[in-house]
Motif scaffolding. Structure first.
Motif, short mmCIF file in Angstrom:
data_model
loop_
_atom_site.label_atom_id
_atom_site.label_comp_id
_atom_site.label_asym_id
_atom_site.label_seq_id
_atom_site.Cartn_x
_atom_site.Cartn_y
_atom_site.Cartn_z
N TYR A 72 65.10 33.79 -2.26
CA TYR A 72 66.17 34.74 -2.50
C TYR A 72 65.60 36.14 -2.64
CZ TYR A 72 65.06 34.04 -7.55
OH TYR A 72 64.45 33.95 -8.79
N ALA A 73 66.51 37.14 -2.56
CA ALA A 73 66.08 38.54 -2.55
C ALA A 73 66.85 39.33 -3.60
CB ALA A 73 66.31 39.16 -1.18
N LEU A 74 66.11 40.15 -4.37
CA LEU A 74 66.69 40.98 -5.42
C LEU A 74 66.24 42.42 -5.25
CD1 LEU A 74 65.84 38.78 -8.56
CD2 LEU A 74 68.00 38.77 -7.28
N ASP A 116 60.27 28.36 -12.97
CA ASP A 116 61.56 27.68 -13.13
C ASP A 116 62.67 28.39 -12.36
OD1 ASP A 116 60.31 25.87 -14.84
OD2 ASP A 116 60.75 27.09 -16.61
N CYS A 117 62.40 28.73 -11.11
CA CYS A 117 63.38 29.35 -10.20
C CYS A 117 63.80 30.75 -10.62
CB CYS A 117 64.63 28.47 -10.06
SG CYS A 117 64.30 26.87 -9.30
N ARG A 118 63.08 31.35 -11.56
CA ARG A 118 63.40 32.71 -12.00
C ARG A 118 62.17 33.59 -11.83
NH1 ARG A 118 68.14 32.60 -15.17
NH2 ARG A 118 67.68 34.71 -15.91
N ALA A 158 68.61 33.69 -8.93
CA ALA A 158 68.98 34.06 -7.56
C ALA A 158 70.25 34.90 -7.49
CB ALA A 158 69.14 32.80 -6.72
N SER A 159 71.05 34.88 -8.53
CA SER A 159 72.28 35.68 -8.57
C SER A 159 72.04 37.08 -9.12
CB SER A 159 73.34 34.99 -9.42
OG SER A 159 73.00 35.04 -10.80
N THR A 163 71.62 41.69 -5.77
CA THR A 163 71.06 40.65 -4.91
C THR A 163 71.36 40.99 -3.45
OG1 THR A 163 73.05 39.28 -4.96
CG2 THR A 163 71.39 38.90 -6.69
N TYR A 164 70.55 40.44 -2.57
CA TYR A 164 70.75 40.63 -1.14
C TYR A 164 70.85 39.26 -0.48
CZ TYR A 164 68.99 45.39 -1.93
OH TYR A 164 68.81 46.68 -2.39
#
Length: 355
Positions: A64-66, A84-86, A98-99, A118-119
């Motif tokens: 994901y993109a931030l 942990d996905c963050r 991701a949000s 987010t993108y």
């Protein structure tokens, strides 16, 4: 004042603004990294037209993109770490999912600050794309030329080029510039065959002849020219700008191209005087197994040299533009005037702050 300025302006009369002040329109998918650059459990910095973007690939789950800044002290999230996905900011440990939603480890629930932008992000044929615009994202690309076709062998390359992205489009589309490559490719006589165009796209056809010389080995390996009568123009090249990307295909015989190239140019800085180029160059495998693999080092050298010659010349064009302060180009080739109009129409005029 440039003595040719009046005629230059007349040649691009349909272009609504100085083309080098027309930015890449953000409401499209743009390549920002090679997939292999963003490894599992890592966050990597990228950018689009001066917007810093952090690409995050968790150990589990999708990339994901931030926006690449922490909402707290504005330091880059790309300097942090992934767990942990963050992604966790390196300064105070603020983390984002991701949000873009933020979590502050030393605040209670209900007291969390706003997160970051987010993108939409996707991956296709080994390239990471983001959608930097404000409109809802269009369907992501399903393929990039022939990069995913097993009938072809593909090399992927590119680099940051110090020029406005429109110079890249013009360079590839105008095959009359083959004079530039005369020391690498020998004498080549391009002949323009015609144009097709539609909303947001146009493509040109060319054929080529070599009246006085044989093709260099690198070109022969790509095109199979060693088995052709090169004194007669019988090949066909189609170059297409489908905003904001380009493709090139080359046929020597049959219905399938022997060469298929996909090219993406993503502006890096806010002034858009630099772009990061992404190229997939795919060569159709011959019937004899292993021949192309043996020839690959020569082909790589050849294509690198052609790309470097193009890079040097478009950077010279950008340097001339910067020194002159405006576009003095006197374009006389009608298809390139049409291309300039397409790029201007589909781009977005930059603000004075960007310029």
């Amino acid at each position: 004042m440039n003595p040719g300025l009046v005629s230059a302006e007349a040649s691009v009369a349909k272009v609504p603004a100085d083309l080098r002040q027309v930015g890449a329109h953000p409401d499209h998918w743009y390549p920002v990294a090679w997939s292999h650059e963003v490894k599992r459990g890592q966050v990597v910095a990228s950018s689009f037209a001066g917007e810093p973007i952090a690409l995050v690939r968790p150990e589990q789950g999708e990339l994901y993109a931030l926006e690449d800044r922490c909402a707290h002290r504005q330091v880059p999230l790309s300097k942090g770490n992934v767990k942990d996905c963050r992604v966790h900011c390196c300064y105070h440990g603020w983390s984002y999912d991701a949000s873009g939603k933020c979590d502050v480890p030393y605040l209670g629930k209900g007291k969390q600050p706003n997160g970051v932008r987010t993108y939409p992000a996707c991956e296709c044929d080994g390239i990471v794309f983001i959608w930097p615009g404000s409109l809802p994202a269009a369907p992501p690309p399903a393929s990039l030329g022939a990069a995913g076709d097993k009938a072809y062998k593909t090399r992927s390359f590119g680099r940051v080029v110090n020029c406005h992205y429109t110079f890249m489009h013009e360079n590839l589309m105008d095959m009359n510039h083959q004079f530039l490559h005369r020391r690498t490719t020998g004498k080549v006589t391009p002949r323009y065959l015609g144009k097709r165009a539609g909303e947001g796209w146009m493509e040109l056809d060319y054929t080529f002849a070599r009246p006085d010389s044989k093709p260099p080995l690198g070109e022969s390996l790509i095109m199979g020219s060693f088995r052709l009568d090169t004194s007669k123009p019988r090949d066909r090249m189609t170059i297409r700008t489908e905003y904001p990307h380009q493709t090139l295909r080359f046929w020597t015989a049959g219905e399938e191209p022997v060469l298929s190239v996909w090219l993406g140019y993503t502006p890096v800085d806010a002034e858009q005087r630099k772009n990061r180029s992404f190229i997939h160059l795919s060569v159709r495998r011959p019937k004899i197994p292993g021949v192309l693999d043996l020839a690959w080092p020569v082909l790589t050298w050849f294509t690198n040299r052609v790309f470097e010659e193009d890079r040097e010349i478009v950077e010279m064009e950008q340097a001339a533009y910067d020194a002159q302060g405006s576009d003095w180009n006197q374009e006389v080739f009608p298809p390139i005037r049409d291309l300039r109009e397409l790029l201007a129409k589909n781009g977005r005029v930059m603000t004075p702050r960007q310029i």
